[in-house]
Design a protein around this motif. Structure first.
Motif, PDB file in Angstrom:
ATOM      1  N   VAL A 138      68.754  33.607  22.285  1.00 23.10           N
ATOM      2  CA  VAL A 138      68.449  35.024  22.086  1.00 23.10           C
ATOM      3  C   VAL A 138      68.214  35.334  20.613  1.00 23.10           C
ATOM      4  N   GLY A 139      68.991  34.722  19.719  1.00 17.87           N
ATOM      5  CA  GLY A 139      68.802  34.983  18.294  1.00 17.87           C
ATOM      6  C   GLY A 139      67.424  34.579  17.809  1.00 17.87           C
ATOM      7  N   THR A 140      66.951  33.415  18.243  1.00 20.60           N
ATOM      8  CA  THR A 140      65.611  32.971  17.860  1.00 20.60           C
ATOM      9  C   THR A 140      64.545  33.859  18.490  1.00 20.60           C
ATOM     10  N   LEU A 141      64.771  34.309  19.720  1.00 25.93           N
ATOM     11  CA  LEU A 141      63.825  35.210  20.377  1.00 25.93           C
ATOM     12  C   LEU A 141      63.695  36.516  19.611  1.00 25.93           C
ATOM     13  N   GLU A 142      64.812  37.049  19.151  1.00 22.77           N
ATOM     14  CA  GLU A 142      64.812  38.275  18.355  1.00 22.77           C
ATOM     15  C   GLU A 142      63.959  38.104  17.102  1.00 22.77           C
ATOM     16  N   LEU A 143      64.136  36.982  16.415  1.00 23.52           N
ATOM     17  CA  LEU A 143      63.358  36.707  15.209  1.00 23.52           C
ATOM     18  C   LEU A 143      61.881  36.516  15.531  1.00 23.52           C
ATOM     19  N   LEU A 144      61.589  35.804  16.622  1.00 24.50           N
ATOM     20  CA  LEU A 144      60.201  35.541  16.986  1.00 24.50           C
ATOM     21  C   LEU A 144      59.480  36.824  17.354  1.00 24.50           C
ATOM     22  N   TRP A 195      49.261  48.763  23.180  1.00 22.16           N
ATOM     23  CA  TRP A 195      49.176  48.000  24.429  1.00 22.16           C
ATOM     24  C   TRP A 195      49.713  46.588  24.241  1.00 22.16           C
ATOM     25  N   ARG A 196      49.265  45.911  23.181  1.00 19.97           N
ATOM     26  CA  ARG A 196      49.756  44.558  22.912  1.00 19.97           C
ATOM     27  C   ARG A 196      51.257  44.576  22.623  1.00 19.97           C
ATOM     28  N   GLY A 197      51.693  45.553  21.843  1.00 22.58           N
ATOM     29  CA  GLY A 197      53.112  45.647  21.544  1.00 22.58           C
ATOM     30  C   GLY A 197      53.951  45.842  22.793  1.00 22.58           C
ATOM     31  N   GLY A 198      53.437  46.634  23.747  1.00 21.24           N
ATOM     32  CA  GLY A 198      54.162  46.847  24.993  1.00 21.24           C
ATOM     33  C   GLY A 198      54.256  45.591  25.833  1.00 21.24           C
ATOM     34  N   LEU A 199      53.162  44.831  25.874  1.00 19.18           N
ATOM     35  CA  LEU A 199      53.184  43.580  26.633  1.00 19.18           C
ATOM     36  C   LEU A 199      54.176  42.584  26.030  1.00 19.18           C
ATOM     37  N   VAL A 200      54.172  42.482  24.704  1.00 21.86           N
ATOM     38  CA  VAL A 200      55.095  41.552  24.058  1.00 21.86           C
ATOM     39  C   VAL A 200      56.540  41.994  24.282  1.00 21.86           C
ATOM     40  N   ALA A 201      56.802  43.297  24.171  1.00 21.02           N
ATOM     41  CA  ALA A 201      58.162  43.793  24.382  1.00 21.02           C
ATOM     42  C   ALA A 201      58.631  43.522  25.809  1.00 21.02           C
ATOM     43  N   ASP A 202      57.730  43.668  26.771  1.00 19.64           N
ATOM     44  CA  ASP A 202      58.076  43.392  28.169  1.00 19.64           C
ATOM     45  C   ASP A 202      58.428  41.915  28.345  1.00 19.64           C
ATOM     46  N   LEU A 203      57.624  41.050  27.748  1.00 22.17           N
ATOM     47  CA  LEU A 203      57.904  39.618  27.829  1.00 22.17           C
ATOM     48  C   LEU A 203      59.245  39.291  27.185  1.00 22.17           C
ATOM     49  N   VAL A 204      59.510  39.848  26.025  1.00 23.52           N
ATOM     50  CA  VAL A 204      60.767  39.584  25.327  1.00 23.52           C
ATOM     51  C   VAL A 204      61.945  40.040  26.177  1.00 23.52           C
ATOM     52  N   LYS A 205      61.815  41.184  26.815  1.00 19.87           N
ATOM     53  CA  LYS A 205      62.899  41.692  27.662  1.00 19.87           C
ATOM     54  C   LYS A 205      63.179  40.731  28.807  1.00 19.87           C
ATOM     55  N   ARG A 206      62.129  40.215  29.430  1.00 18.08           N
ATOM     56  CA  ARG A 206      62.304  39.280  30.556  1.00 18.08           C
ATOM     57  C   ARG A 206      62.925  37.960  30.084  1.00 18.08           C
ATOM     58  N   VAL A 207      62.442  37.463  28.936  1.00 17.28           N
ATOM     59  CA  VAL A 207      62.983  36.202  28.430  1.00 17.28           C
ATOM     60  C   VAL A 207      64.442  36.371  28.014  1.00 17.28           C
ATOM     61  N   ALA A 208      64.768  37.499  27.396  1.00 14.45           N
ATOM     62  CA  ALA A 208      66.154  37.748  26.985  1.00 14.45           C
ATOM     63  C   ALA A 208      67.077  37.770  28.198  1.00 14.45           C
ATOM     64  N   ALA A 209      66.574  38.364  29.283  1.00 15.55           N
ATOM     65  CA  ALA A 209      67.384  38.391  30.510  1.00 15.55           C
ATOM     66  C   ALA A 209      67.598  36.972  31.032  1.00 15.55           C
ATOM     67  N   LEU A 255      67.666  34.258  29.216  1.00 11.99           N
ATOM     68  CA  LEU A 255      68.564  33.557  28.308  1.00 11.99           C
ATOM     69  C   LEU A 255      69.978  34.105  28.325  1.00 11.99           C
ATOM     70  N   ALA A 256      70.164  35.299  28.885  1.00  9.17           N
ATOM     71  CA  ALA A 256      71.485  35.934  28.847  1.00  9.17           C
ATOM     72  C   ALA A 256      72.521  35.138  29.608  1.00  9.17           C
ATOM     73  N   GLY A 257      72.095  34.302  30.536  1.00  6.47           N
ATOM     74  CA  GLY A 257      73.044  33.495  31.298  1.00  6.47           C
ATOM     75  C   GLY A 257      73.641  32.366  30.494  1.00  6.47           C
ATOM     76  N   GLU A 258      73.065  32.061  29.330  1.00  5.42           N
ATOM     77  CA  GLU A 258      73.585  30.970  28.508  1.00  5.42           C
ATOM     78  C   GLU A 258      74.717  31.478  27.631  1.00  5.42           C
ATOM     79  N   PRO A 259      75.681  30.634  27.310  1.00  3.09           N
ATOM     80  CA  PRO A 259      76.781  31.081  26.440  1.00  3.09           C
ATOM     81  C   PRO A 259      76.241  31.429  25.056  1.00  3.09           C
ATOM     82  N   GLU A 260      76.552  32.621  24.611  1.00  2.00           N
ATOM     83  CA  GLU A 260      76.073  33.086  23.305  1.00  2.00           C
ATOM     84  C   GLU A 260      77.185  32.977  22.268  1.00  2.00           C
ATOM     85  N   GLU A 261      76.789  32.770  21.069  1.00  2.00           N
ATOM     86  CA  GLU A 261      77.758  32.678  19.984  1.00  2.00           C
ATOM     87  C   GLU A 261      78.318  34.062  19.706  1.00  2.00           C
TER      88      GLU A 261
END
Length: 836
Positions: free
Chosen positions: A551-557, A576-590, A592-598
């Motif tokens: 998640v930390g790397t995703l935030e930076l990316l 429009w592009r910003g919305g698509l990227v934000a949607d993708l980030v939200k899905r990827v973060a979800a 990754l949320a199952g992994e143990p976070e620091e």
């Protein structure tokens, strides 16, 4: 340059004032001119000078023959402008002045002019002509700045040489007398031309003459030098101007037209005519030349402003200096070894760059943060020192922090970076930069060259630092994300390898280096996936999650993706592009949320020294301090008497404070450090209440003196005692200092602070996270806001990354329990309001 403008008429071999060329038969000039232009052995300055001599002979023959036939005396033919400098490109126009003493018959004079002008027009050459007496020429110059500039290059061709000599003498005298008033007008002309034609060093189809950094600007610098008020940096300037003239010559010959615009379709032919490898080599050389002229212009106009201000002249010089106006000529400290003087950041009198290799980065960061230029002579001192004593590899922590601070200064980063690059320091600090320097990007979506795009991305990323936990990694990844474009193949793949090497060179640890490399490798992943793939397909989200890894790397990316697109050009980013990227980030973060976070955790168990200090604090019922200087050894042993003196200055001091638990300790301690000009680089706060003993607050700081020597530990303790008992009014003292230094308040435009409650991060406390621009008294203001809210700070973790503060505070209610979600968010809002 001053002497070369007035004393010489042009390139070697060009006739000067008073010479009388032998007349040439009128019909022989076109054939001789054609032979010269077709001669492959003659090119560059030699051909331009030869063409000027040939044209001189022809025009002189016309004047001598027809003036003699008409019985006219008291006339002279004068070349002005580019022709006056003896710089004739194949299709250059001719700037001619028929000078007369006023005694000739008007009709005979008009007939003589016709005999001169019509043969030029018959050859299809452009002609700028006038017929004037010396007095009329001076009046025209007073009324029209362009006429006055042209007369500075006046060169005698034929006729009465005394007329020309007298005109040249009065033209220079008039220019020097009027320069304080006319230079602002000249600067405005340069600015307006730049706004119309753009910056040559970034254009795919630049105008070699009119664009900023082009031939017009080079001529303007000659005029400034002729005023005797200021002079341009000469290093490489004449060579840059010559390269642009050579390119224009090739352009004229390949197109057969009098054009200064280097159009895309002409790039290959012009490159071939100049003997270059390809069109990219042509553009890169053109950009390098323009960059040299632009930098010289920046430095020169800044000096003009300084001189005019010193003469108590108050012209309006639009855009001469970025940021605030530099007023008083006094030295104001900016950082260790760096002061502001007369609107520039300069090295302090006691600074020794040969003994302090970090100084150049400290000076650059301080200049960018203050929004002032870095003085050229200071940069050159640092460059000379760097040649004999470079930064050690890996870089020390201070050097890395100063680089991050420079990158995070926003728009003020650009002029400081350009100044360092002009003096060769960037490629010395970052050798891989050479391959992207001035490298063109032929995709019309891109506004900038590769190197400028990297800096612009860092500028854009500086506005997004509040969105990420590691702004330092974001800024460095922004600087490096396209570094692979200097190598063959996929630039993302090549860039990953280079980024690993550079990050290690900068002194990042293995984990941070891996994150930077991942960001560079996948900096196009989010935008390409969001716009080209089905986001409802689980495989799409899974592939991105696997590539990113956390998640930390995703935030930076996510932040890097936006900064990269914004720095590319207006067509590269949209809502429009910003919305698509934000949607993708939200899905990827979800995903990754199952992994143990620091998890952000309280400080480790206290050390033996911390326990000793805590025991002493309980015994004395007052604060106890211990200072430990952490200095770095020189990069290599030095012998002789100067060895000890040459060691680098301390990179920081560890300050340990133990205080019996009471309210107000954090803001009091932070305020005392701010009053003593100590910058907090990192800190931890821990409540030690083991074994049923009375609780003690343990504060562990890593601090550095902003400038000057370190304060005495006893003085710090006395002030801390006074702050705790209320006899030292820290808010008032900080306000006084802020008012005293209001004129040197940071000019760097920082994004607003962001304070958030990270609920669910701890079972025993509520985590309040603060991301803000580092500033004097920041931690004091945060501490006061938390005290005012009535919460208890059980532990704190303070990090300063470049100019960005990323702090986490573990707080509880008065009963020692975590805050309810609503109360936590209200607290975060209150702290943010206190920092706004």
């Amino acid at each position: 340059m001053t002497e070369s403008v007035e004393e010489t008429a042009g390139p070697a071999g060009t006739p000067g004032p008073g010479s009388e060329p032998a007349p040439a038969p009128e019909g022989s000039y076109p054939a001789a001119r054609l032979r010269l232009l077709q001669d492959d052995t003659a090119a560059g300055p030699d051909r331009r000078a030869a063409l000027a001599r040939l044209t001189d002979d022809w025009l002189a023959g016309l004047l001598n023959r027809h003036a003699t036939a008409a019985g006219l005396a008291g006339t002279a033919l004068v070349a002005v402008g580019g022709y006056g400098r003896g710089e004739l490109s194949p299709r250059s126009d001719l700037d001619l002045l028929l000078l007369h003493d006023g005694r000739a018959d008007a009709g005979a004079l008009a007939a003589l002019a016709d005999h001169l002008w019509y043969p030029v027009w018959d050859l299809g050459l452009d002609l700028d002509h006038s017929v004037r007496t010396p007095a009329e020429a001076r009046k025209a110059a007073r009324d029209d700045l362009k006429v006055q500039l042209g007369l500075l290059d006046a060169r005698h061709l034929a006729g009465d040489p005394e007329l020309t000599a007298a005109l040249r003498s009065t033209a220079y005298a008039d220019w020097r007398e009027s320069a304080p008033k006319r230079l602002p007008e000249l600067h405005d002309l340069c600015q307006e031309r730049a706004e119309r034609h753009g910056e040559l060093q970034f254009l795919l189809e630049p105008d070699l003459k009119e664009a900023r950094g082009g031939l017009r600007d080079a001529t303007a610098l000659r005029a400034v030098a002729a005023s005797w008020l200021a002079d341009a940096p000469r290093g490489g300037l004449e060579a840059a101007r010559t390269r642009l003239l050579d390119t224009r010559d090739a352009l004229h010959l390949t197109t057969g037209r009098a054009t200064d615009r280097l159009s895309l379709q002409e790039h290959p032919q012009v490159a071939e005519a100049l003997g270059m490898l390809d069109a990219d080599a042509l553009l890169r050389q053109t950009y390098e030349s323009a960059r040299t002229i632009s930098y010289a212009a920046d430095v020169t106009w800044r000096e003009v402003r300084r001189v005019l201000r010193a003469r108590s002249v108050k012209p309006v010089l639009r855009g001469l200096l970025p940021g605030r106006d530099a007023g008083k000529a006094e030295r104001t400290p900016l950082a260790e070894g760096v002061v502001e003087l007369d609107g520039e950041a300069v090295l302090a009198r006691t600074a020794r760059p040969e003994r302090d290799p970090v100084l150049v980065l400290r000076a650059a960061a301080a200049a960018a943060q203050a929004g002032v230029p870095l003085a050229t002579h200071s940069i050159r001192r640092c460059a000379e020192a760097a040649a004999t004593r470079p930064l050690p590899v890996p870089w020390p922590a201070e050097a890395r922090e100063e680089l991050v601070t420079l990158l995070g200064a926003g728009t003020y980063t650009v002029p400081v970076w350009e100044a360092l690059e002009a003096e060769g320091l960037i490629t010395r600090l970052l050798p891989d930069w050479e391959r992207v320097r001035c490298r063109p990007q032929r995709n019309p979506v891109h506004t900038w060259t590769v190197d400028r795009h990297l800096i612009e991305t860092a500028v854009r990323a500086s506005a997004l630092t509040r969105r990420v936990h590691r702004p330092d990694l974001l800024l460095v990844a922004a600087l490096l994300h396209d570094i692979g474009k200097g190598w063959p193949g996929d630039h993302s793949v090549a860039g990953e390898t280079i980024a690993r090497d550079v990050a290690a060179r900068l002194g990042f640890g293995a984990r941070d280096t891996a994150v930077i490399a991942t960001l560079v490798r996948h900096h196009l992943l989010l935008i390409e996936t969001a716009t080209r793939r089905d986001l409802d397909d689980p495989a799409t989200v899974g592939a991105v999650a696997e590539a990113v890894g956390g998640v930390g790397t995703l935030e930076l990316l996510h932040a890097l993706t936006e900064a990269d697109a914004l720095a590319t050009g207006p067509a590269a980013w949209s809502a429009w592009r910003g919305g698509l990227v934000a949607d993708l980030v939200k899905r990827v973060a979800a995903r990754l949320a199952g992994e143990p976070e620091e998890e952000v955790r309280p400080a480790d168990e206290p050390t033996a020294e911390q326990q000793r200090l805590a025991a002493e604090a309980r015994r004395t019922t007052g604060p106890v301090l211990a200072l430990h200087t952490r200095a770095e050894t020189p990069t290599e042993p030095e012998d002789g008497a100067g060895a000890e003196e040459s060691a680098r200055r301390p990179v920081g001091v560890e300050l340990l404070i133990a205080v019996p638990e009471q309210s107000g300790v954090l803001p009091a301690a932070a305020g005392v450090l701010a009053l003593h000009r100590l910058t907090v680089r990192a800190a931890d706060l821990l409540v030690l209440d083991q074994g049923g003993e009375s609780p003690v607050l343990l504060l562990s700081w890593r601090v550095a003196a902003e400038y000057g020597s370190l304060p005495d530990a006893d003085r710090l303790r006395v002030d801390l005692v006074r702050a705790l008992d209320g006899s030292l009014d820290i808010p008032a003292r900080l306000a006084e200092r802020e008012a005293a230094y209001a004129r040197r308040a940071r000019a760097a435009i920082a994004p607003p602070p962001r304070v958030s409650a990270v609920t669910g991060s701890s079972r025993t406390a509520t985590v309040i996270e603060v991301r803000a621009q580092d500033a004097h008294g920041l931690l004091h203001r945060i501490g006061r806001a938390l005290e005012t809210a009535g919460v208890a700070v059980r532990s704190a973790h303070i990090s300063t990354l470049g100019a960005n503060a990323v702090d986490a505070f573990y707080v509880t209610d008065p009963d020692g329990a975590p805050l309810a979600d609503t109360a936590a968010h209200e607290l975060a809002a209150a702290v943010e309001s206190a920092l706004g």
